[in-house]
Design a protein around this motif. Sequence first.
Motif, PDB file in Angstrom:
ATOM      1  N   UNK A 173       0.808  -1.212   0.000  1.00 14.32           N
ATOM      2  CA  UNK A 173       0.000   0.000   0.000  1.00 14.32           C
ATOM      3  C   UNK A 173       0.838   1.257   0.000  1.00 14.32           C
ATOM      4  N   UNK A 174       0.213   2.363  -0.436  1.00 14.17           N
ATOM      5  CA  UNK A 174       0.904   3.647  -0.493  1.00 14.17           C
ATOM      6  C   UNK A 174       0.653   4.483   0.747  1.00 14.17           C
ATOM      7  N   UNK A 175       0.852   5.778   0.608  1.00  8.02           N
ATOM      8  CA  UNK A 175       0.687   6.708   1.719  1.00  8.02           C
ATOM      9  C   UNK A 175      -0.630   7.463   1.570  1.00  8.02           C
ATOM     10  N   UNK A 176      -0.895   8.343   2.506  1.00  8.26           N
ATOM     11  CA  UNK A 176      -2.139   9.100   2.458  1.00  8.26           C
ATOM     12  C   UNK A 176      -3.297   8.310   3.050  1.00  8.26           C
ATOM     13  N   UNK A 177      -4.471   8.954   3.063  1.00  8.21           N
ATOM     14  CA  UNK A 177      -5.650   8.333   3.652  1.00  8.21           C
ATOM     15  C   UNK A 177      -6.035   7.040   2.940  1.00  8.21           C
ATOM     16  N   UNK A 178      -6.100   7.093   1.627  1.00  3.95           N
ATOM     17  CA  UNK A 178      -6.540   5.916   0.883  1.00  3.95           C
ATOM     18  C   UNK A 178      -5.486   4.809   0.919  1.00  3.95           C
ATOM     19  N   UNK A 179      -4.216   5.188   1.007  1.00  2.00           N
ATOM     20  CA  UNK A 179      -3.176   4.177   1.191  1.00  2.00           C
ATOM     21  C   UNK A 179      -3.314   3.471   2.528  1.00  2.00           C
ATOM     22  N   UNK A 180      -3.659   4.224   3.586  1.00  2.46           N
ATOM     23  CA  UNK A 180      -3.863   3.614   4.901  1.00  2.46           C
ATOM     24  C   UNK A 180      -5.078   2.698   4.901  1.00  2.46           C
ATOM     25  N   UNK A 181      -6.145   3.124   4.226  1.00  3.02           N
ATOM     26  CA  UNK A 181      -7.322   2.262   4.130  1.00  3.02           C
ATOM     27  C   UNK A 181      -6.972   0.946   3.435  1.00  3.02           C
ATOM     28  N   UNK A 182      -6.166   1.047   2.388  1.00 10.66           N
ATOM     29  CA  UNK A 182      -5.741  -0.144   1.653  1.00 10.66           C
ATOM     30  C   UNK A 182      -4.935  -1.091   2.554  1.00 10.66           C
TER      31      UNK A 182
ATOM     32  N   UNK B  10      -6.324  -3.579  13.506  1.00  9.43           N
ATOM     33  CA  UNK B  10      -6.447  -3.124  12.116  1.00  9.43           C
ATOM     34  C   UNK B  10      -7.865  -2.653  11.820  1.00  9.43           C
ATOM     35  N   UNK B  11      -8.845  -3.348  12.368  1.00 14.12           N
ATOM     36  CA  UNK B  11     -10.238  -2.959  12.144  1.00 14.12           C
ATOM     37  C   UNK B  11     -10.528  -1.582  12.742  1.00 14.12           C
ATOM     38  N   UNK B  12     -10.051  -1.344  13.969  1.00 12.21           N
ATOM     39  CA  UNK B  12     -10.255  -0.038  14.620  1.00 12.21           C
ATOM     40  C   UNK B  12      -9.554   1.064  13.827  1.00 12.21           C
ATOM     41  N   UNK B  13      -8.331   0.798  13.365  1.00 18.15           N
ATOM     42  CA  UNK B  13      -7.606   1.786  12.574  1.00 18.15           C
ATOM     43  C   UNK B  13      -8.337   2.084  11.262  1.00 18.15           C
ATOM     44  N   UNK B  14      -8.889   1.066  10.641  1.00 18.21           N
ATOM     45  CA  UNK B  14      -9.644   1.257   9.395  1.00 18.21           C
ATOM     46  C   UNK B  14     -10.850   2.167   9.621  1.00 18.21           C
ATOM     47  N   UNK B  15     -11.589   1.936  10.708  1.00 23.46           N
ATOM     48  CA  UNK B  15     -12.748   2.780  11.030  1.00 23.46           C
ATOM     49  C   UNK B  15     -12.306   4.212  11.301  1.00 23.46           C
ATOM     50  N   UNK B  16     -11.207   4.377  12.013  1.00 22.82           N
ATOM     51  CA  UNK B  16     -10.721   5.719  12.347  1.00 22.82           C
ATOM     52  C   UNK B  16     -10.312   6.492  11.094  1.00 22.82           C
ATOM     53  N   UNK B  17      -9.568   5.851  10.187  1.00 26.11           N
ATOM     54  CA  UNK B  17      -9.140   6.521   8.961  1.00 26.11           C
ATOM     55  C   UNK B  17     -10.349   6.840   8.074  1.00 26.11           C
ATOM     56  N   UNK B  18     -11.321   5.932   8.040  1.00 23.30           N
ATOM     57  CA  UNK B  18     -12.546   6.193   7.271  1.00 23.30           C
ATOM     58  C   UNK B  18     -13.268   7.422   7.802  1.00 23.30           C
TER      59      UNK B  18
END
Length: 305
Positions: free
Chosen positions: A43-52, A88-96
């Motif tokens: 994955x890359x950087x930025x919000x969408x990279x973190x979601x990935x 990872x699930x909590x981090x995904x919700x937070x970034x979303x």
Amino acid sequence: MGENASFWESLIYAHPTCTTWKQEAEGSIYHLASILFVVGFMGGSGFFGLLYVFSLLGLGFLCSSVWAWLDVCAADIFSWNFILFAICFVQFIYVTYQVRSVSFDREFQELYSALFQPLGISLTVYRKIVLCCDAEVVTLEKEHCYAMQGKTPIDKLSLLVSGRIRVTVDGEFLHYIFPLQFLDSPEWDSLRPTEEGIFQVTLTAETDCRYVAWRRKKLYLLFAKHRFISRLFSILIGSDIAEKLYALNDRVHVGKGFRYDIRLPNFYHVSLPETPPVQPSHHLQRGSPRRKPVGVTNCGSFSTQ
């Protein structure tokens, strides 16, 4: 030293070495988890990279938990993988949530895509810039003035989003301002933060226009808090002033049809000794790139673009 040596020896040699290896491969769930880990770390950087990254790593840890529960039957392996899946699930919700919180109106989103995103500006930094102008886009109707020569104070910095602005001095046309250009970059650059001034040109809307305006004091406070944003605007304003200088350069010529080039102010003294000396350095002073150079003549005529 002896105790340290015995510790490392016990750590390395305490467990029996593998004399026989399993002939059968692990189940498909284990291999699926490994594939998800490999793809997730790409994955890359930025919000969408973190979601990935967090989505694929979370699925990988979930598959590892299932594998540990069904095939290995190891509670500790299952526990660790399930805990990592939950993180990872909590981090995904937070970034979303963060991605949704930095959504903008259509015009600001288009401005970001056209001007700030190509420069690598993140959405979090762009949000600070948008909040500084109160997330407001101002409308300027056709033939209405944004600034009047000798009357309007220089108290803001504006960026044209749509439309076209005509710049004149003493009623004479100088150049146009197009979308994604600043309306008052020369005036902004001509003053220090503590100085005040008034416009030396008139800016009139050629069409219905929309622009974003940052108040001078609020923008300087933003610069003081975030040096990166200050450097960003310095680059954007400098580039904008250079474009306006070249717009003036396209309208003038020297002597017998030779074009006046702001990059070579002394070239004409050598090539055209019979031409009266032109000293553009006097007219290209700091903060006055819109002023028409003296000693040069206008190009024939100008049609509205």
